[in-house]
Motif scaffolding. Sequence first.
Motif, PDB file in Angstrom:
ATOM      1  N   TYR A 138       0.751  -1.208   0.086  1.00 40.42           N
ATOM      2  CA  TYR A 138      -0.026   0.141   0.057  1.00 40.42           C
ATOM      3  C   TYR A 138       0.982   1.194   0.020  1.00 40.42           C
ATOM      4  N   SER A 139       2.193   0.954   0.264  1.00 42.97           N
ATOM      5  CA  SER A 139       3.102   2.339   0.273  1.00 42.97           C
ATOM      6  C   SER A 139       3.222   2.544  -1.154  1.00 42.97           C
ATOM      7  N   ALA A 140       3.616   1.459  -1.890  1.00 39.32           N
ATOM      8  CA  ALA A 140       3.811   1.407  -3.317  1.00 39.32           C
ATOM      9  C   ALA A 140       2.508   1.946  -4.082  1.00 39.32           C
ATOM     10  N   MET A 141       1.452   1.459  -3.661  1.00 35.08           N
ATOM     11  CA  MET A 141       0.175   2.003  -4.401  1.00 35.08           C
ATOM     12  C   MET A 141       0.171   3.627  -3.861  1.00 35.08           C
ATOM     13  N   SER A 142       0.093   4.055  -2.870  1.00 30.22           N
ATOM     14  CA  SER A 142      -0.004   5.474  -2.470  1.00 30.22           C
ATOM     15  C   SER A 142       0.946   6.188  -3.014  1.00 30.22           C
ATOM     16  N   ASN A 143       2.379   5.675  -3.218  1.00 31.16           N
ATOM     17  CA  ASN A 143       3.184   6.601  -3.804  1.00 31.16           C
ATOM     18  C   ASN A 143       2.923   6.629  -5.596  1.00 31.16           C
ATOM     19  N   GLY A 144       2.585   5.817  -5.933  1.00 32.52           N
ATOM     20  CA  GLY A 144       2.143   5.923  -7.251  1.00 32.52           C
ATOM     21  C   GLY A 144       0.886   6.689  -7.666  1.00 32.52           C
ATOM     22  N   ASN A 145      -0.068   6.555  -6.769  1.00 28.47           N
ATOM     23  CA  ASN A 145      -1.202   7.379  -6.970  1.00 28.47           C
ATOM     24  C   ASN A 145      -0.871   8.889  -6.607  1.00 28.47           C
ATOM     25  N   ILE A 146      -0.184   9.336  -5.642  1.00 22.94           N
ATOM     26  CA  ILE A 146       0.308  10.759  -5.466  1.00 22.94           C
ATOM     27  C   ILE A 146       1.112  11.301  -6.763  1.00 22.94           C
ATOM     28  N   LYS A 170      10.239   5.935  -8.198  1.00 15.31           N
ATOM     29  CA  LYS A 170      11.282   5.099  -7.613  1.00 15.31           C
ATOM     30  C   LYS A 170      10.760   4.289  -6.233  1.00 15.31           C
ATOM     31  N   LEU A 171       9.664   4.993  -5.436  1.00 15.58           N
ATOM     32  CA  LEU A 171       9.368   4.514  -4.292  1.00 15.58           C
ATOM     33  C   LEU A 171       8.354   3.591  -4.621  1.00 15.58           C
ATOM     34  N   VAL A 172       7.604   3.661  -5.709  1.00 16.99           N
ATOM     35  CA  VAL A 172       6.840   2.570  -6.016  1.00 16.99           C
ATOM     36  C   VAL A 172       7.483   1.069  -6.246  1.00 16.99           C
ATOM     37  N   GLU A 173       8.371   1.182  -7.027  1.00 19.97           N
ATOM     38  CA  GLU A 173       9.177   0.248  -7.675  1.00 19.97           C
ATOM     39  C   GLU A 173       9.978  -0.460  -6.142  1.00 19.97           C
ATOM     40  N   GLN A 174      10.497   0.133  -5.388  1.00 23.39           N
ATOM     41  CA  GLN A 174      11.185  -0.022  -4.275  1.00 23.39           C
ATOM     42  C   GLN A 174      10.388  -0.640  -3.338  1.00 23.39           C
ATOM     43  N   ASN A 175       9.071  -0.224  -2.718  1.00 19.73           N
ATOM     44  CA  ASN A 175       8.155  -0.657  -1.952  1.00 19.73           C
ATOM     45  C   ASN A 175       7.472  -1.941  -2.581  1.00 19.73           C
ATOM     46  N   ALA A 176       7.146  -1.968  -3.780  1.00 20.45           N
ATOM     47  CA  ALA A 176       6.299  -3.201  -4.313  1.00 20.45           C
ATOM     48  C   ALA A 176       7.410  -4.246  -4.321  1.00 20.45           C
ATOM     49  N   LEU A 210      -1.233  -8.158  -5.521  1.00 19.06           N
ATOM     50  CA  LEU A 210      -1.304  -6.858  -5.659  1.00 19.06           C
ATOM     51  C   LEU A 210       0.089  -6.257  -6.101  1.00 19.06           C
ATOM     52  N   PRO A 211       1.076  -6.338  -5.349  1.00 19.13           N
ATOM     53  CA  PRO A 211       2.217  -5.906  -5.741  1.00 19.13           C
ATOM     54  C   PRO A 211       2.718  -6.209  -7.089  1.00 19.13           C
ATOM     55  N   TYR A 212       2.181  -7.232  -7.658  1.00 21.50           N
ATOM     56  CA  TYR A 212       2.506  -7.636  -8.997  1.00 21.50           C
ATOM     57  C   TYR A 212       1.930  -6.776 -10.185  1.00 21.50           C
ATOM     58  N   ILE A 213       0.619  -6.332  -9.754  1.00 20.58           N
ATOM     59  CA  ILE A 213      -0.058  -5.542 -10.710  1.00 20.58           C
ATOM     60  C   ILE A 213       0.356  -4.121 -10.598  1.00 20.58           C
ATOM     61  N   ILE A 214       0.813  -3.600  -9.295  1.00 21.42           N
ATOM     62  CA  ILE A 214       1.556  -2.189  -9.240  1.00 21.42           C
ATOM     63  C   ILE A 214       2.671  -2.261 -10.411  1.00 21.42           C
ATOM     64  N   LEU A 215       3.448  -3.163 -10.218  1.00 19.79           N
ATOM     65  CA  LEU A 215       4.737  -3.505 -10.833  1.00 19.79           C
ATOM     66  C   LEU A 215       4.356  -3.375 -12.264  1.00 19.79           C
ATOM     67  N   GLY A 216       3.431  -4.119 -12.753  1.00 19.54           N
ATOM     68  CA  GLY A 216       2.986  -4.301 -14.160  1.00 19.54           C
ATOM     69  C   GLY A 216       2.827  -2.947 -14.840  1.00 19.54           C
ATOM     70  N   PRO A 230      14.106   5.592 -13.626  1.00 18.68           N
ATOM     71  CA  PRO A 230      14.121   4.087 -13.331  1.00 18.68           C
ATOM     72  C   PRO A 230      14.033   3.341 -14.913  1.00 18.68           C
ATOM     73  N   SER A 231      14.382   2.068 -14.966  1.00 17.00           N
ATOM     74  CA  SER A 231      14.165   1.347 -15.928  1.00 17.00           C
ATOM     75  C   SER A 231      12.941   0.302 -16.021  1.00 17.00           C
ATOM     76  N   GLY A 232      12.271  -0.035 -17.122  1.00 21.05           N
ATOM     77  CA  GLY A 232      11.358  -0.864 -17.076  1.00 21.05           C
ATOM     78  C   GLY A 232      11.045  -1.202 -18.577  1.00 21.05           C
ATOM     79  N   SER A 233      10.573  -2.129 -18.881  1.00 24.70           N
ATOM     80  CA  SER A 233       9.927  -2.830 -20.428  1.00 24.70           C
ATOM     81  C   SER A 233       8.779  -3.065 -20.194  1.00 24.70           C
ATOM     82  N   TYR A 234       8.104  -3.357 -21.247  1.00 24.66           N
ATOM     83  CA  TYR A 234       7.020  -3.868 -21.690  1.00 24.66           C
ATOM     84  C   TYR A 234       6.868  -5.447 -21.559  1.00 24.66           C
ATOM     85  N   GLU A 235       7.849  -5.905 -21.769  1.00 25.26           N
ATOM     86  CA  GLU A 235       8.042  -7.432 -21.216  1.00 25.26           C
ATOM     87  C   GLU A 235       8.014  -7.657 -19.803  1.00 25.26           C
TER      88      GLU A 235
END
Length: 249
Positions: free
Chosen positions: A104-112, A126-132, A144-150, A175-180
């Motif tokens: 929920y820390s990941a979710m909250s940071n993502g939303n804000i 960065k806090l989203v990825e770190q917390n998830a 849920l953390p997998y959905i957030i990271l997706g 931060p890095s990230g790919s569609y895969e």
Amino acid sequence: SFIVFIIIPSFCYCEGIKDYLEKGDESYSKFNNVEALSYYEKAHNITPDNFDVLLRLVKTYNAAGEEYYEYKNRTEAEYYMNKALEFADKFRIKFPDSSAVYTYSAMSNGNIALFKGGKEKIKYAKLVEQNAKKSISLNPNAYLPYIILGIYYREIAGLSWLERAFANTFFGNVPSGSYEESESMLKKALSFDPNMIVANYQLAKTYRQMEREPDEKSLLQKVLILPIRDFRDKFAIEKAQKRLNGISK
């Protein structure tokens, strides 16, 4: 007697919390997020450091914020999402060993992050990825953390080279990230429960970015027939139908 005096208040104390949580849960199950919060806040006034109360508050403040955001009411959305982040921080301090805290820390940071620009947006990202990732390390079996990271990896992958170059120049490493990676995380979430509307819809969005239209279409059609279990589902169904109408033209 003195013993009776001690026992009765403690009994009322527990019953009061239980009653507020049950009423809040009933409202939440009917997708009345703001009404649910009124009960959870009353429970929080009685016991401010209770795990179950803090979990419900951070979860439901996020839900209310997301709902207002869907209705394009940015002022209310930002208010509720700021409250979610406030409770997420408190939750993390009080219960640092719980995986749910970091989810929920990941979710909250993502939303804000939706309301931030430039350097601040990257800080929250960065806090989203770190917390998830921390949540998964503590409990790899929660979806849920997998959905957030997706969602997170798809958004990062979608940055243009110009946006990325600009951000790297002025704000430090993006931060890095790919569609895969996005696909992998969302598939992992669906391995726990294949009938989650939101996870199926988010994977369809990733396939859209990957230009895999048959896979996208198949998931969007699936979304339309799955049972609604969360307030987010109705928005996902509306968007899936709209997208399908666009594809088939």
